[in-house]
Write an enzyme that holds these catalytic residues in place. Structure first.
Site, PDB file in Angstrom:
ATOM      1  N   ASP A 149       0.876  -1.174  -0.075  1.00 18.12           N
ATOM      2  CA  ASP A 149       0.040  -0.076  -0.065  1.00 18.12           C
ATOM      3  C   ASP A 149       0.927   1.087  -0.030  1.00 18.12           C
ATOM      4  O   ASP A 149       0.542   2.301   0.693  1.00 18.12           O
ATOM      5  CB  ASP A 149      -0.855   0.045   1.257  1.00 18.12           C
ATOM      6  CG  ASP A 149      -1.944  -1.093   1.071  1.00 18.12           C
ATOM      7  OD1 ASP A 149      -1.847  -2.099   0.185  1.00 18.12           O
ATOM      8  OD2 ASP A 149      -2.787  -1.378   2.228  1.00 18.12           O
ATOM      9  N   ASP A 209      -4.490  -0.703  -1.273  1.00 20.84           N
ATOM     10  CA  ASP A 209      -5.823  -0.624  -0.928  1.00 20.84           C
ATOM     11  C   ASP A 209      -6.868   0.032  -2.004  1.00 20.84           C
ATOM     12  O   ASP A 209      -6.543   0.955  -2.631  1.00 20.84           O
ATOM     13  CB  ASP A 209      -5.833   0.497   0.469  1.00 20.84           C
ATOM     14  CG  ASP A 209      -6.572   0.074   1.423  1.00 20.84           C
ATOM     15  OD1 ASP A 209      -6.993  -0.959   1.626  1.00 20.84           O
ATOM     16  OD2 ASP A 209      -6.835   0.943   2.429  1.00 20.84           O
ATOM     17  N   HIS A 211     -10.619   0.711  -2.459  1.00 17.55           N
ATOM     18  CA  HIS A 211     -11.955   0.732  -1.985  1.00 17.55           C
ATOM     19  C   HIS A 211     -13.125   1.191  -2.946  1.00 17.55           C
ATOM     20  O   HIS A 211     -12.776   2.167  -3.786  1.00 17.55           O
ATOM     21  CB  HIS A 211     -11.984   1.597  -0.581  1.00 17.55           C
ATOM     22  CG  HIS A 211     -11.258   1.089   0.337  1.00 17.55           C
ATOM     23  ND1 HIS A 211     -11.062  -0.256   0.989  1.00 17.55           N
ATOM     24  CD2 HIS A 211     -10.398   1.702   1.200  1.00 17.55           C
ATOM     25  CE1 HIS A 211     -10.317  -0.427   2.184  1.00 17.55           C
ATOM     26  NE2 HIS A 211      -9.775   0.847   2.192  1.00 17.55           N
ATOM     27  N   SER A 252     -15.473   0.816   6.050  1.00 16.05           N
ATOM     28  CA  SER A 252     -14.674   1.517   6.736  1.00 16.05           C
ATOM     29  C   SER A 252     -14.755   2.972   6.891  1.00 16.05           C
ATOM     30  O   SER A 252     -13.999   3.725   7.898  1.00 16.05           O
ATOM     31  CB  SER A 252     -13.164   1.191   6.580  1.00 16.05           C
ATOM     32  OG  SER A 252     -12.659   1.711   5.320  1.00 16.05           O
ATOM     33  N   HIS A 264     -10.533   7.136   1.972  1.00 13.93           N
ATOM     34  CA  HIS A 264      -9.117   6.899   1.377  1.00 13.93           C
ATOM     35  C   HIS A 264      -9.132   5.905   0.505  1.00 13.93           C
ATOM     36  O   HIS A 264      -9.856   4.868   0.033  1.00 13.93           O
ATOM     37  CB  HIS A 264      -8.256   6.666   2.556  1.00 13.93           C
ATOM     38  CG  HIS A 264      -8.418   5.516   3.296  1.00 13.93           C
ATOM     39  ND1 HIS A 264      -9.639   5.027   4.166  1.00 13.93           N
ATOM     40  CD2 HIS A 264      -7.692   3.995   2.999  1.00 13.93           C
ATOM     41  CE1 HIS A 264      -9.395   3.756   4.208  1.00 13.93           C
ATOM     42  NE2 HIS A 264      -8.561   3.104   3.658  1.00 13.93           N
ATOM     43  N   LYS A 296      -7.021  -4.887  -2.954  1.00 13.37           N
ATOM     44  CA  LYS A 296      -7.657  -5.771  -1.760  1.00 13.37           C
ATOM     45  C   LYS A 296      -8.634  -4.560  -1.296  1.00 13.37           C
ATOM     46  O   LYS A 296      -8.675  -3.339  -1.587  1.00 13.37           O
ATOM     47  CB  LYS A 296      -6.786  -5.817  -0.805  1.00 13.37           C
ATOM     48  CG  LYS A 296      -5.878  -4.934  -0.137  1.00 13.37           C
ATOM     49  CD  LYS A 296      -5.121  -5.564   0.838  1.00 13.37           C
ATOM     50  CE  LYS A 296      -4.296  -4.219   1.373  1.00 13.37           C
ATOM     51  NZ  LYS A 296      -5.135  -3.214   1.964  1.00 13.37           N
ATOM     52  N   GLU A 349     -14.075  -5.241   5.429  1.00 13.75           N
ATOM     53  CA  GLU A 349     -12.690  -4.836   5.550  1.00 13.75           C
ATOM     54  C   GLU A 349     -11.700  -5.857   5.252  1.00 13.75           C
ATOM     55  O   GLU A 349     -12.053  -6.972   5.440  1.00 13.75           O
ATOM     56  CB  GLU A 349     -12.271  -4.139   6.816  1.00 13.75           C
ATOM     57  CG  GLU A 349     -11.183  -3.398   7.137  1.00 13.75           C
ATOM     58  CD  GLU A 349     -10.727  -2.095   5.982  1.00 13.75           C
ATOM     59  OE1 GLU A 349     -10.688  -2.617   5.066  1.00 13.75           O
ATOM     60  OE2 GLU A 349     -10.514  -1.274   6.645  1.00 13.75           O
ATOM     61  N   ALA A 407       0.652   0.211   6.402  1.00 12.82           N
ATOM     62  CA  ALA A 407       1.067   0.819   7.378  1.00 12.82           C
ATOM     63  C   ALA A 407       1.578  -0.386   8.378  1.00 12.82           C
ATOM     64  O   ALA A 407       0.958  -1.390   8.403  1.00 12.82           O
ATOM     65  CB  ALA A 407       0.036   1.521   8.264  1.00 12.82           C
ATOM     66  N   CYS A 451      -2.162  -3.046   7.582  1.00 10.49           N
ATOM     67  CA  CYS A 451      -1.944  -3.754   6.417  1.00 10.49           C
ATOM     68  C   CYS A 451      -0.496  -4.634   6.308  1.00 10.49           C
ATOM     69  O   CYS A 451      -0.301  -5.733   6.031  1.00 10.49           O
ATOM     70  CB  CYS A 451      -2.207  -3.324   5.218  1.00 10.49           C
ATOM     71  SG  CYS A 451      -4.030  -2.615   5.030  1.00 10.49           S
TER      72      CYS A 451
HETATM   73  C1  VGL Z   1      -4.452   0.753   5.817  1.00  9.70           C
HETATM   74  C2  VGL Z   1      -6.020   1.677   7.423  1.00  9.70           C
HETATM   75  C3  VGL Z   1      -7.031   1.452   6.114  1.00  9.70           C
HETATM   76  C4  VGL Z   1      -3.272   0.319   5.462  1.00  9.70           C
HETATM   77  C5  VGL Z   1      -5.832   0.663   5.080  1.00  9.70           C
HETATM   78  O1  VGL Z   1      -2.804  -0.049   4.517  1.00  9.70           O
HETATM   79  O2  VGL Z   1      -2.471  -0.214   6.587  1.00  9.70           O
HETATM   80  N1  VGL Z   1      -5.036   1.295   7.117  1.00  9.70           N
HETATM   81  N2  VGL Z   1      -6.955   0.893   5.198  1.00  9.70           N
HETATM   82 ZN    ZN Z   2      -8.427   1.053   3.881  1.00  8.48          ZN
END
Ligand code: VGL
Ligand code: ZN
Length: 191
Positions: A13, A51, A53, A59, A74, A99, A106, A134, A138
């Site tokens: 990500d 990510d 979405h 979320s 996001h 994903k 989620e 992060a 993830c």
């Molecule tokens: C993530 C919060 C929401 C990540 C993704 O990539 O770590 N964190 N969606």
């Molecule tokens: Zn996300």
């Protein structure tokens, strides 16, 4: 440590929304891009997760608390925020895994609801080197899922950054990954 032909690098990500100026910025997210660019060429297999979405993802919240799994809007599929960081070198041969594409579900792990596991086993991959964003979401989830699926997992500690809400969750995530059987190493150890 020598990188082998049956190793894969998983870059988690590294998208605009998780970097400076994005919707859900992770402190220092931009800073790991050069280091990641430096190691991608060492690997015969590089997987870039993103990510991805739908516009109405479960979320998303106007009052996100982060800790309960609610986040600002996001990484909406196709949007600029969902694009990879412009400084990230994504080779033409790279493989991209989208994903959390289901509006009602989620998915922090790159394995969840994707064909990642099948494709790794098709290519006879044994070890996964994991980096990106992060650490506490993830990256953690992808690393632990990899261990559970029988891969040897090495997390590149210096090439990850955490959301760190609450503070300390980045460090705790690294500890949890180790407890679950992943190894943490630094990119400087790679030959
Ligand atoms: C993530 C919060 C929401 C990540 C993704 O990539 O770590 N964190 N969606
Ligand atoms: Zn996300």
């Amino acid at each position: 440590m020598k990188v082998k032909s049956d190793d894969a690098l998983i870059i988690v990500d590294l998208q605009n929304d998780f970097c400076q100026g994005g919707a859900l910025p992770v402190a220092g997210g931009d800073a790991i891009v050069p280091g990641i660019n430096g190691i991608v060429p060492k690997f015969a297999h590089a997987v870039f997760t993103r990510d991805w979405h739908p516009a109405m993802h479960c979320s998303f919240s106007p009052n996100p608390t982060y800790t309960d799994g609610s986040w600002p809007v996001h990484c909406v599929e196709g949007s600029n925020g969902a694009m990879f960081h412009p400084g990230l070198h994504v080779p033409a041969s790279a493989w991209i895994v989208s994903k959390a594409t289901d509006p009602d579900r989620e998915a922090y792990s790159g394995f969840q609801g994707t064909d990642l596991a099948r494709r790794l086993s098709e290519r006879r991959i044994n070890r996964l080197f994991v980096c990106g964003l992060a650490t506490d979401y993830c990256v953690k989830s992808t690393a632990i899922d990899g261990v559970e699926r029988g891969f040897e997992v090495l997390v590149l500690e210096d090439l990850c950054r955490a959301v760190d809400v609450p503070p300390g969750s980045g460090v705790a995530a690294l500890e949890q990954m180790r407890q679950e059987g992943a190894r943490t190493i630094t990119s400087g150890e790679l030959e």
